[in-house]
Enzyme design. Structure first.
Site, PDB file in Angstrom:
ATOM      1  CG  ASN A 130      -2.092  -0.994   1.190  1.00 24.49           C
ATOM      2  OD1 ASN A 130      -2.342  -1.506   0.150  1.00 24.49           O
ATOM      3  ND2 ASN A 130      -2.832  -1.156   2.187  1.00 24.49           N
ATOM      4  CG  HIS A 168     -14.084   2.501 -11.325  1.00 24.87           C
ATOM      5  ND1 HIS A 168     -14.967   2.500 -10.395  1.00 24.87           N
ATOM      6  CD2 HIS A 168     -12.878   1.698 -11.139  1.00 24.87           C
ATOM      7  CE1 HIS A 168     -14.161   1.984  -9.256  1.00 24.87           C
ATOM      8  NE2 HIS A 168     -13.144   1.374  -9.912  1.00 24.87           N
TER       9      HIS A 168
END
Length: 687
Positions: A50, A437
Site C-alpha cells: 500500500n 470504472h
C-alpha cells in the site's frame, strides 16, 4: 444552509493523511495477536505494498504541486503542499519504525512455532551445500550486478525494485561501489531442508550477502558490505502526442516510461555507510522534495504477502468454502433462472463461478447474439477473457470496453486486449477524458423472434483472483428497464458526444452528484418535518468535499448518518454544529471490504449498489454506475448485511477527531461482521 458553508481548515481530514491512517489500520492487523501468525506477516506485506502505491501516486501528485510553484491549499484540505510532504514523511518514518517492531515480534513468535528465518551469519554447516547449489543453479543466472565508478552515469534504477548497495574497500584502500538487483523472478523466501519439525527460511537478500565472495571474486578487496536500498518513482502515466500510434501503443510506452520517471521516495538501510549513501543520492538526483526514509535491513516487505504457508494451516485463516446461491444452480441455465427473478451474488461468501458460468452459457447458446461488457482489472489467468474469446469464435458479436489505464494493471489489460482484438472482439478503449470504472454486462438473446436482454451489474472487478478476498455484490437481472439503461451506456461509449438520459441507473459523470443531492435532500425534508431522516453508506473512500459538505448539511438538519468507510475519509464526524449526527467506522479484517452500497430512508428505503466511491474522480471524471435494487428480498439482504457490519465490535475502528483508529468495543456479545456474514448466508441457504 448552503453546501459550501463548511469550507474552512477544520472541516476536513486531509486525504493523504486519512489514507495513511487507513494503512495504520492494516498495520494494526499485523500487530493483532488474535490474527494467525503467517496472516500477520501477509498483512505486513499489504501495508508495505500500500505504501509503495501511495508514494507512486499520492505523494507524487503533491510533489508535482510543489514543483509547479503552487500552494495547493484548496485541493489538500487546508494544508500547503510543501508542509504536507514533510508531515507525510514524518508519519511514514514513524509507521516504518512500528512495522519493524511488529516484524521482530512476529519472527520471535514464529521461532516458538519452530519456524526460523535465518540470515547469512546463522547458516549451519549442513545448510551450506544446499545454499551454494541453489545460488549457482537458480540465483546466479538471474543476477543483474552493476559496477559503479565516478566516471560512469548511474543507470536508471527500476521503480520499487530492491537493490543491495555494495561497498568494497580494495587492498590499495580505494573504494569500489556496486549494485545487485534482487531478482523478482525468484521467490524472496527460500525454504531450506527441514530438520525434524523445524522449518528454516532464508531470504534471497541474505543468500546474496552470503555469496558476495562468489559474485565479486574478481576484485581484490579486504572489506565488503551490502545494504538494501529502494527507490519509488512517480506512477503517473504521461502520454505522447504521436498521432501515428494506436492507443494501446501509447499506454504501453507510458507504462515503460514509468520505470524511469522522477523518484519520489528513497528508502535505505539505516546502517548503510554514510559515504555510500551520499554517493548514491548524488548519483540518483535525490533532493529535499523527495521522501528520504531510513529503514531496516530489509525493504520490499510487500513480498511478505507471498510468505510460504509451510503446510501450517494452524497459522493461517481457516479457509471458507464459497457458498452457492439458493435457487441458482451452476448445473442448470442461469438465463432460465434470472428470467423469473433477480439474484444477488456476494463474493467471497458465495462463489464467483456464477459470473463465469453466465458468460460461458452466453458463449455457447446459439440464441445469444450479442455480449457487451466492461472490464477494469482482469485476473492473470482470466476465465472471463477466455469465455469472451470463446463467444467471438462462436460467431457472437462481442463488445468489450476495456480500461487500459487501470493503475498498475495496465500491462495485463494490454496483453488481454491484444488477444481479444486478434480474435475479432470489438474493443472500446474508454471515453476521452474519462476512465470507465463501471462494472456491467448485457447480453441479447433471441426468444420467440424477439430480443430479450439478460445481464449483471457489479461493485467489483470481474476478476477470479480478487473475488476470493474482495467482498463485492453482483446483481444478475433480466429487468428490461435496467438493462435498457445499461445498453444506453454502451451506446455512449461508441458515440461520446451524445449524452443519454437514464430512467433507473445513476450514471457518472453526468448525473451522480445531482441525483445524490436529491436523495439527501429528501432525507433532510423528512427530518425537518420531524421524521426520521436516515442515510447509510458503505464506501471504500469519501474524499469529495462537495459530498462531505452535503452530508454535513444533512446532519445539521437532524438526519442520522451511518458511514462504513474502509479507506480515505475526509469527513470529520461528531463535531457539534457540523456533524454531530454522523458516525463513521472502518472495518479491516480477513477480506478486503470493497462494495459500495447506498441506503436512503428508514421506511421503505431506496437501496443502490455501485462501482462509485464518493470521490471527486468517481463523480466527475469516470463512467460509474449505481444500480437501484427493486426486488424486496434482495433489498432486505443488503440492509441485513449492512446492519451486521454496523454492529461489528471486534474489527470495527472508530473514525473520529480524537482517538483515531480506536477499536469500537462494547459490553455486548462479540460480533466479528465478516464471520457473522458468512453464517448469515449459510443460514439463508439452509432455510
Amino acid at each position: 444552509m448552503t453546501p459550501n458553508k463548511f469550507q474552512h481548515e477544520n472541516s476536513y481530514i486531509n486525504r493523504e493523511i486519512s489514507w495513511l491512517q487507513f494503512n495504520a489500520r492494516v498495520l494494526q492487523e499485523a500487530s493483532d495477536e488474535q490474527v494467525p501468525l503467517i496472516e500477520r506477516l501477509r498483512f505486513l506485506g499489504i501495508f508495505s505494498n500500500n505504501l509503495d502505491e501511495f508514494f507512486k501516486v499520492r505523494y507524487a501528485t503533491v510533489k508535482r504541486i510543489v514543483e509547479a510553484g503552487r500552494g495547493g491549499k484548496s485541493e489538500l484540505g487546508g494544508i500547503r503542499a510543501k508542509e504536507l510532504l514533510e508531515i507525510i514523511t514524518k508519519i511514514v518514518i514513524d509507521q516504518q519504525s512500528e512495522s519493524l517492531d511488529v516484524l521482530s515480534n512476529i519472527q520471535d513468535k514464529l521461532e516458538k512455532e519452530n519456524i526460523y528465518i535465518i540470515d547469512e551469519t546463522q547458516i549451519k554447516e549442513n545448510q551450506e551445500e544446499y545454499i551454494n547449489k541453489y545460488f549457482l543453479q537458480k540465483v546466479s543466472p538471474a543476477l543483474v550486478t552493476i559496477i559503479l565508478n565516478d566516471l560512469a552515469t548511474l543507470p536508471n534504477l527500476k521503480d520499487s525494485a530492491a537493490y543491495l548497495a555494495v561497498r568494497m574497500v580494495l587492498s590499495n584502500n580505494e573504494k569500489q561501489f556496486a549494485l545487485i538487483e534482487i531478482p523478482k523472478s525468484i521467490n524472496r523466501f527460500i525454504e531450506l531442508p527441514k530438520e525434524g519439525n523445524k522449518d528454516f527460511i532464508i531470504m534471497i537478500d541474505d543468500l546474496l550477502r552470503y555469496c558476495l565472495k562468489e559474485i565479486f571474486n574478481i576484485f581484490d578487496y579486504k572489506d565488503i558490505s551490502a545494504h538494501m536500498i529502494k527507490i519509488t518513482r512517480d506512477g503517473e502515466l504521461d502520454f505522447d502526442s504521436d498521432l501515428s500510434k494506436s492507443f494501446i501503443e501509447k499506454i504501453s510506452d507510458s507504462v515503460k516510461h514509468r520505470q524511469i520517471s522522477e523518484p519520489v521516495r528513497f528508502v535505505y538501510d539505516k546502517n548503510l555507510n554514510k559515504e555510500t549513501l551520499q554517493y548514491l543520492m548524488s548519483k540518483m538526483g535525490i533532493d529535499n522534495t523527495d521522501s528520504i526514509i531510513p529503514g531496516g535491513r530489509y525493504h520490499n516487505r510487500r513480498d511478505y504477502m507471498n510468505f510460504p504457508d509451510l503446510g501450517r494451516n494452524d497459522l493461517l485463516y481457516e479457509k471458507i468454502e464459497p457458498l452457492p446461491i439458493k435457487g441458482l444452480s451452476l448445473q442448470d441455465s442461469i438465463f432460465s433462472a434470472i428470467k423469473k427473478k433477480d439474484y444477488l451474488l456476494y463474493t467471497p461468501y458465495q462463489t464467483f463461478s456464477y459470473v463465469v458460468k453466465f458468460l460461458r452459457e452466453a458463449a455457447l447458446d446459439p440464441k445469444v447474439k450479442k455480449i457487451k461488457i466492461t472490464i477494469y482489472r482482469l485476473a492473470e489467468i482470466s476465465h472471463i477473457a477466455s469465455s469472451l474469446i470463446n463467444a467471438a469464435l462462436n460467431g457472437k458479436s462481442v463488445t468489450v470496453s476495456i480500461e487500459l489505464r487501470a493503475r498498475f494493471d495496465e500491462q495485463a489489460n494490454i496483453d488481454y486486449a491484444q488477444q481479444m482484438q486478434e480474435e475479432g472482439i470489438n474493443l472500446i478503449f474508454g471515453v476521452p477524458g474519462l476512465k470507465v470504472h463501471s462494472k456491467m454486462c448485457v447480453i441479447e438473446r433471441e426468444e420467440n423472434e424477439k430480443i430479450k436482454r439478460y445481464g449483471f451489474i457489479s461493485t467489483g472487478n470481474f476478476n477470479e483472483s480478487t473475488a476470493k478476498i474482495y467482498t463485492d455484490y453482483t446483481l444478475f437481472t433480466a429487468n428490461k428497464a435496467i438493462l435498457r439503461d445499461v445498453d444506453k451506456i454502451f451506446n455512449f461509449f461508441e458515440i461520446n458526444y451524445k449524452i443519454y438520459s437514464y430512467k433507473h441507473l445513476i450514471v457518472s459523470p453526468h448525473y451522480s452528484q445531482k441525483t445524490f443531492f436529491k436523495l439527501i435532500d429528501h432525507e433532510i425534508k423528512i427530518a425537518k418535518k420531524g421524521g426520521q431522516g436516515l442515510i447509510r453508506l458503505k464506501l471504500n473512500s469519501l474524499s469529495s468535499y462537495t459530498m462531505v459538505d452535503k452530508l454535513y448539511e444533512a446532519s445539521n438538519a437532524g438526519v442520522k448518518i451511518q458511514l462504513i468507510i474502509r479507506g480515505i475519509c475526509c469527513l470529520i464526524p461528531g463535531v457539534e454544529g457540523m456533524s454531530e449526527n454522523i458516525e463513521v467506522i472502518s472495518i479491516v479484517d480477513k477480506f478486503l471490504e470493497h462494495p459500495r452500497v447506498y441506503i436512503f430512508g428508514d421506511n421503505d428505503p431506496k437501496v443502490f449498489i455501485s462501482s462509485a466511491d464518493w470521490m471527486t474522480r468517481n463523480i466527475e471524471n469516470r463512467v460509474e454506475v449505481s444500480c437501484p435494487i427493486y426486488q424486496k428480498d434482495i433489498k432486505q439482504e443488503i440492509i441485513d448485511v449492512f446492519n451486521i457490519s454496523w454492529s461489528d465490535n471486534v474489527k470495527a475502528r472508530l473514525i473520529n477527531q480524537t482517538e483515531e483508529n480506536m477499536y469500537r468495543k462494547d459490553d455486548k456479545k462479540a460480533i466479528r461482521s465478516q464471520f457473522l456474514t458468512y453464517d448469515y448466508y449459510l443460514k439463508k441457504l439452509n432455510s
